[in-house]
Design a protein around this motif. Structure first.
Motif, PDB file in Angstrom:
ATOM      1  N   ALA A 182       0.738  -1.492   0.361  1.00 23.59           N
ATOM      2  CA  ALA A 182       0.140   0.095   0.215  1.00 23.59           C
ATOM      3  C   ALA A 182       1.121   1.553   0.213  1.00 23.59           C
ATOM      4  O   ALA A 182       0.936   2.388  -0.730  1.00 23.59           O
ATOM      5  CB  ALA A 182      -0.699  -0.172   1.480  1.00 23.59           C
ATOM      6  N   VAL A 183       1.391   1.247   0.627  1.00 25.48           N
ATOM      7  CA  VAL A 183       2.653   2.806   1.223  1.00 25.48           C
ATOM      8  C   VAL A 183       4.391   2.165   0.900  1.00 25.48           C
ATOM      9  O   VAL A 183       4.919   2.022   2.297  1.00 25.48           O
ATOM     10  CB  VAL A 183       2.492   2.856   2.436  1.00 25.48           C
ATOM     11  CG1 VAL A 183       3.209   4.908   2.270  1.00 25.48           C
ATOM     12  CG2 VAL A 183       0.803   3.497   2.419  1.00 25.48           C
ATOM     13  N   PRO A 184       5.084   2.357  -0.244  1.00 25.00           N
ATOM     14  CA  PRO A 184       5.731   1.742   0.033  1.00 25.00           C
ATOM     15  C   PRO A 184       6.598   3.001   0.082  1.00 25.00           C
ATOM     16  O   PRO A 184       6.783   4.352   0.250  1.00 25.00           O
ATOM     17  CB  PRO A 184       6.189   1.744  -1.201  1.00 25.00           C
ATOM     18  CG  PRO A 184       5.732   1.849  -2.671  1.00 25.00           C
ATOM     19  CD  PRO A 184       3.689   1.701  -1.343  1.00 25.00           C
ATOM     20  N   PRO A 185       8.324   2.401   0.783  1.00 22.11           N
ATOM     21  CA  PRO A 185       9.102   3.873   1.006  1.00 22.11           C
ATOM     22  C   PRO A 185      10.003   5.217  -0.622  1.00 22.11           C
ATOM     23  O   PRO A 185       9.491   5.874  -0.116  1.00 22.11           O
ATOM     24  CB  PRO A 185      10.245   3.202   1.716  1.00 22.11           C
ATOM     25  CG  PRO A 185       9.169   2.062   2.502  1.00 22.11           C
ATOM     26  CD  PRO A 185       8.901   1.123   1.392  1.00 22.11           C
ATOM     27  N   SER A 186       9.364   4.393  -1.693  1.00 22.73           N
ATOM     28  CA  SER A 186       9.719   4.823  -2.799  1.00 22.73           C
ATOM     29  C   SER A 186       8.615   5.618  -2.864  1.00 22.73           C
ATOM     30  O   SER A 186       8.397   6.638  -3.871  1.00 22.73           O
ATOM     31  CB  SER A 186       9.930   3.743  -3.592  1.00 22.73           C
ATOM     32  OG  SER A 186       8.365   2.614  -3.856  1.00 22.73           O
ATOM     33  N   ASP A 187       7.507   5.741  -2.371  1.00 21.52           N
ATOM     34  CA  ASP A 187       6.193   6.662  -2.603  1.00 21.52           C
ATOM     35  C   ASP A 187       6.012   7.769  -2.430  1.00 21.52           C
ATOM     36  O   ASP A 187       6.042   9.016  -3.851  1.00 21.52           O
ATOM     37  CB  ASP A 187       4.599   6.281  -1.507  1.00 21.52           C
ATOM     38  CG  ASP A 187       3.332   6.664  -2.279  1.00 21.52           C
ATOM     39  OD1 ASP A 187       3.102   6.024  -3.258  1.00 21.52           O
ATOM     40  OD2 ASP A 187       3.415   7.746  -2.001  1.00 21.52           O
ATOM     41  N   ASN A 188       7.019   8.551  -1.554  1.00 23.18           N
ATOM     42  CA  ASN A 188       7.342  10.087  -1.491  1.00 23.18           C
ATOM     43  C   ASN A 188       8.339   9.883  -0.731  1.00 23.18           C
ATOM     44  O   ASN A 188       8.898   9.162   0.526  1.00 23.18           O
ATOM     45  CB  ASN A 188       5.926  10.307  -1.612  1.00 23.18           C
ATOM     46  CG  ASN A 188       5.689  10.512  -0.134  1.00 23.18           C
ATOM     47  OD1 ASN A 188       5.260  10.630   1.247  1.00 23.18           O
ATOM     48  ND2 ASN A 188       4.179   9.564   0.253  1.00 23.18           N
ATOM     49  N   LYS A 189       9.030  11.447  -0.329  1.00 21.78           N
ATOM     50  CA  LYS A 189       9.994  11.677   0.476  1.00 21.78           C
ATOM     51  C   LYS A 189       9.813  11.507   2.408  1.00 21.78           C
ATOM     52  O   LYS A 189       9.900  11.241   3.234  1.00 21.78           O
ATOM     53  CB  LYS A 189      10.562  13.024   0.144  1.00 21.78           C
ATOM     54  CG  LYS A 189      11.692  13.410   0.945  1.00 21.78           C
ATOM     55  CD  LYS A 189      12.286  14.677   1.024  1.00 21.78           C
ATOM     56  CE  LYS A 189      14.178  14.655   1.487  1.00 21.78           C
ATOM     57  NZ  LYS A 189      14.859  14.143   1.149  1.00 21.78           N
ATOM     58  N   PHE A 190       8.099  11.824   2.239  1.00 20.47           N
ATOM     59  CA  PHE A 190       7.915  11.628   3.772  1.00 20.47           C
ATOM     60  C   PHE A 190       7.707  10.220   3.942  1.00 20.47           C
ATOM     61  O   PHE A 190       7.288   9.918   5.184  1.00 20.47           O
ATOM     62  CB  PHE A 190       7.296  12.573   4.121  1.00 20.47           C
ATOM     63  CG  PHE A 190       7.370  14.316   3.970  1.00 20.47           C
ATOM     64  CD1 PHE A 190       7.544  14.632   5.285  1.00 20.47           C
ATOM     65  CD2 PHE A 190       6.750  15.033   3.235  1.00 20.47           C
ATOM     66  CE1 PHE A 190       8.585  15.917   5.162  1.00 20.47           C
ATOM     67  CE2 PHE A 190       7.793  16.271   2.569  1.00 20.47           C
ATOM     68  CZ  PHE A 190       8.324  16.432   4.309  1.00 20.47           C
ATOM     69  N   ALA A 191       6.665   9.498   2.537  1.00 14.16           N
ATOM     70  CA  ALA A 191       7.008   8.145   3.028  1.00 14.16           C
ATOM     71  C   ALA A 191       8.052   7.130   3.514  1.00 14.16           C
ATOM     72  O   ALA A 191       8.022   6.657   4.121  1.00 14.16           O
ATOM     73  CB  ALA A 191       6.062   7.297   2.156  1.00 14.16           C
ATOM     74  N   ALA A 192       8.740   7.277   2.701  1.00 14.11           N
ATOM     75  CA  ALA A 192      10.675   7.287   2.907  1.00 14.11           C
ATOM     76  C   ALA A 192      11.168   7.016   4.234  1.00 14.11           C
ATOM     77  O   ALA A 192      11.684   6.499   5.400  1.00 14.11           O
ATOM     78  CB  ALA A 192      11.537   7.722   2.022  1.00 14.11           C
ATOM     79  N   LEU A 193      10.385   8.602   5.089  1.00 11.46           N
ATOM     80  CA  LEU A 193      10.997   9.028   6.298  1.00 11.46           C
ATOM     81  C   LEU A 193      10.231   8.098   7.101  1.00 11.46           C
ATOM     82  O   LEU A 193      11.453   8.412   8.116  1.00 11.46           O
ATOM     83  CB  LEU A 193      10.388  10.585   6.600  1.00 11.46           C
ATOM     84  CG  LEU A 193      10.682  10.990   7.910  1.00 11.46           C
ATOM     85  CD1 LEU A 193      12.363  11.072   8.055  1.00 11.46           C
ATOM     86  CD2 LEU A 193      10.316  12.508   7.906  1.00 11.46           C
TER      87      LEU A 193
END
Length: 476
Positions: A175-186
């Motif tokens: 659903a929400v991989p870290p690669s989705d956006n910078k704050f998802a990665a954070l």
């Protein structure tokens, strides 16, 4: 009006959200985000190696990805400096993972959540409650009758330890991989706390479960993760509340939410967020909905300096349905950028988006949304309605809808209205005995009614009261 409503109406909401407690912690990480910080946090949580590896991969992605500064009309994030944020604070509580008896909490933490009304709500209206203070869950409880049916409601740290196979499969993989956006990665690198909800097949949880997230310390970040899995023919309503007192330094909230709605299941996710005006609220939330499943998002956002919040749903099975209802309020110095994203990836899928926004004293609201209907998703339908209400000439409201339609046999509708509170409406209500402030509050209450009627009465009353206080400039 019932006695419960009378009690809620008389509650001093301003005091409930503005109070601060003396900071006490058992462990506090250094400011900033480094590999060493992540290793220290993971060790403090006694995490398995696979979770540490996922955190470190997310850190690499975070460091490589740019800030989302190129979006038209996006809030100013120039003050967001992760190197100045304390990413992890473990509260001073003996039991890791929280306690299941409210009386076992330290007095200052009990007092915090007593003021926010959490124990009372648990007794009156909820199947289960989780309470997070700073970076970790401090209290978690579920009614025994749901546990006997196989329903799981626990904090995420416990889920990593006790439900490892499920977490390995679902945690930030689909659903929400870290690669989705910078704050998802954070978030993937530094997440802490949050809720795990699992509802077995053919099970209806007929009372809501709730988690409440409280930031008490100055200059900290809160990064809770929520994972909800509703198996085939199941149903659950999850409610989330968030708040923080006002401090001189900025705070950062970057939560992650992943929801999996299996065939013919139904999930409602409701959130009322009242952050302080020095908080940047930057979340990533997504649901994946299978055949004939239904996902509902009900969101109220206010209080923060800047919010970027766009819950999204992927309709991957025929007949899947998604409904979004949002309310945003922006006062002086606030930029509340909210909306919704829906991806129609199967035939006969349906979605509705209803967005309400209010701005005053120069505040700005913006609806930013995306509806994508894929080639082959025939007989799908979507309806988007955006209504904005402004109090004065200094306030602004924008609408930025994006429609990507790859299939011809679909039904698509979009409607947007923007306007000021009409003098004639205020005059009419004044002629019926209301003063100017009460007249405007009544107009606003009617304006947001489609949202409040979707919430349990306790939260509808609370949302209306928060809006009233925002209109008076009493919060934050």
């Amino acid at each position: 009006m019932s006695s419960d409503q009378d009690h809620l109406k008389e509650t001093d909401t301003e005091k409930r959200f503005e109070f601060k407690k003396e900071e006490k912690s058992a462990f506090e990480a250094e400011k900033g985000l480094t590999e060493e910080t992540i290793r220290v946090i993971s060790e403090d949580k006694d995490e398995p190696e696979w979770m540490l590896e996922r955190r470190l991969r997310a850190l690499e992605q975070y460091q490589e990805m740019p800030m989302p500064t190129g979006w038209p009309g996006a809030p100013d994030l120039s003050e967001v400096d992760v190197d100045e944020i304390v990413p992890y604070i473990r509260p001073d509580i003996e039991t890791r993972g929280g306690v299941d008896d409210w009386n076992d909490l330290p007095e200052e933490i009990q007092d915090t959540f007593d003021k926010l009304g959490i124990p009372e709500a648990e007794k009156n209206a909820l199947s289960g409650v989780g309470a997070q203070y700073e970076s970790e869950i401090v209290y978690q409880n579920m009614q025994e009758r749901w546990e006997d049916k196989g329903v799981i409601f626990c904090d995420m740290d416990k889920a990593v330890q006790e439900h490892e196979d499920i977490l390995k499969e679902y945690f930030m993989t689909k659903a929400v991989p870290p690669s989705d956006n910078k704050f998802a990665a954070l978030h993937g690198a530094i997440w802490s706390g949050g809720s795990f909800v699992y509802v077995p097949e053919d099970t209806t949880v007929d009372m809501p479960v709730q988690a409440y997230f409280r930031m008490n310390s100055d200059g900290m970040g809160q990064f809770e993760h929520t994972l909800i899995i509703a198996e085939e023919n199941s149903e659950v309503h999850y409610i989330e509340g968030c708040s923080a007192p006002k401090y001189s330094e900025f705070n950062l909230h970057s939560g992650g939410v992943e929801v999996f709605v299996k065939e013919n299941a139904h999930v409602q996710y409701s959130t009322v967020q009242n952050w302080s005006k020095n908080t940047y609220n930057l979340n990533t939330k997504r649901a994946i909905c299978e055949a004939d499943g239904t996902m509902e998002w009900v969101s109220g956002s206010m209080g923060s300096k800047a919010t970027m919040l766009y819950p999204s749903t992927v309709l991957k099975g025929p007949g899947a349905t998604d409904n979004h209802i949002t309310i945003a309020f922006a006062g002086e110095g606030q930029d509340i950028d909210t909306g919704a994203k829906v991806y129609h990836n199967a035939p006969e899928t349906k979605s509705t988006i209803e967005s309400k926004s209010i701005s005053k004293d120069g505040g700005r609201t913006n609806y930013r949304g995306l509806v994508h209907i894929a080639d082959g998703a025939e007989d799908s339908s979507t309806s988007v309605e955006c209504d904005a209400l402004m109090f004065d000439n200094e306030s602004t409201s924008d609408t930025m809808p994006y429609m990507e339609i790859k299939e011809s046999k679909v039904d698509v509708a979009h409607e947007a209205t923007v306007g000021k509170i009409g003098d004639e409406d205020v005059f009419y209500l004044q002629s019926r005995g209301l003063d100017d402030d009460d007249a405007k509050q009544m107009i606003v209450a009617g304006f947001i009614e489609p949202i409040t009627e979707e919430l349990p009465i306790e939260y509808a009353v609370e949302l209306n009261r928060l809006i009233e206080l925002e209109m008076e400039g009493s919060l934050g």
